[in-house]
Enzyme design. Sequence first.
Site, PDB file in Angstrom:
ATOM      1  N   ASP A 112     -15.198  -3.049  -1.829  1.00  0.00           N
ATOM      2  CA  ASP A 112     -14.831  -2.810  -0.435  1.00  0.00           C
ATOM      3  C   ASP A 112     -16.110  -2.561   0.349  1.00  0.00           C
ATOM      4  O   ASP A 112     -16.922  -1.714  -0.044  1.00  0.00           O
ATOM      5  CB  ASP A 112     -13.912  -1.592  -0.336  1.00  0.00           C
ATOM      6  CG  ASP A 112     -12.708  -1.704  -1.264  1.00  0.00           C
ATOM      7  OD1 ASP A 112     -12.252  -2.845  -1.487  1.00  0.00           O
ATOM      8  OD2 ASP A 112     -12.244  -0.672  -1.759  1.00  0.00           O
TER       9      ASP A 112
ATOM     10  N   ASP B 123       0.855  -1.182   0.000  1.00  0.00           N
ATOM     11  CA  ASP B 123       0.000   0.000   0.000  1.00  0.00           C
ATOM     12  C   ASP B 123       0.895   1.237   0.000  1.00  0.00           C
ATOM     13  O   ASP B 123       1.763   1.383   0.865  1.00  0.00           O
ATOM     14  CB  ASP B 123      -0.904   0.014   1.229  1.00  0.00           C
ATOM     15  CG  ASP B 123      -1.981  -1.068   1.172  1.00  0.00           C
ATOM     16  OD1 ASP B 123      -2.015  -1.807   0.166  1.00  0.00           O
ATOM     17  OD2 ASP B 123      -2.774  -1.162   2.121  1.00  0.00           O
TER      18      ASP B 123
END
Length: 244
Positions: free
Chosen positions: A129, A8
Amino acid sequence: MILYPAIDLKDGQAVRLVHGDMDQTTVFNDDPAAQARAFVDAGCGWLHLVDLNGAFAGTPVNAAPVEAILKVCPVPAQLGGGIRDMATIEAWLDKGLARVILGTVAVENPALVRQAARAFPGQVAVGLDARNGRVATRGWAEETDVMVTDLARSFEDAGIAAIIYTDILRDGAMKGPNIDATAALARAVSIPVIASGGVSSLADLTALRDTGVIAGAISGRALYDGALDLAQALRMLAEPGPQA
């Protein structure tokens, strides 16, 4: 089942967030390309990259570290975060990315997902998500009334390569993945489903694999913290599991 080590990216660094909160950031490596090489050296067959700044900005922000990773790593990589138009999709694929992940636009502009999947077969995934079964967009900052399973089913005929399903409440919390919800989604669609969020131990990976319906798993914090040894996990996943 494929294990995707996660990198990330925030402000050019490899980080992890808790529950997707940009204010709860832990920096794990100032050199994302070196981190990617370490994962490749441990034997991974794929990399999962996220442009966290891009997810909020709506346009790529961490292009430089992504490009550096693509230059030094021989394994395919998938990237999500801030990819919201055809020009950006095409640009990333031209730079050597194996797969783009479309998240926010899957809710706001599903026609783009279909167009991209037609134009680039096998190279477009959808990132779903969710908090409590409802899809969240724009870096998880906005919650919708769209149910994950309904949105996933709407793409059944689109030709997308995979669905990356993230349970936001599990992400970065080291509390284990939401196996039941992920398996239920995988059974509801014919599209391969990749689990994300909370994958933090060999037991988690075994449980995901043993559902027989989950195609892959993404892990980040556990690999950085040492709770999960990548080489050991890859060896375990290479062994045959029970059939669904």
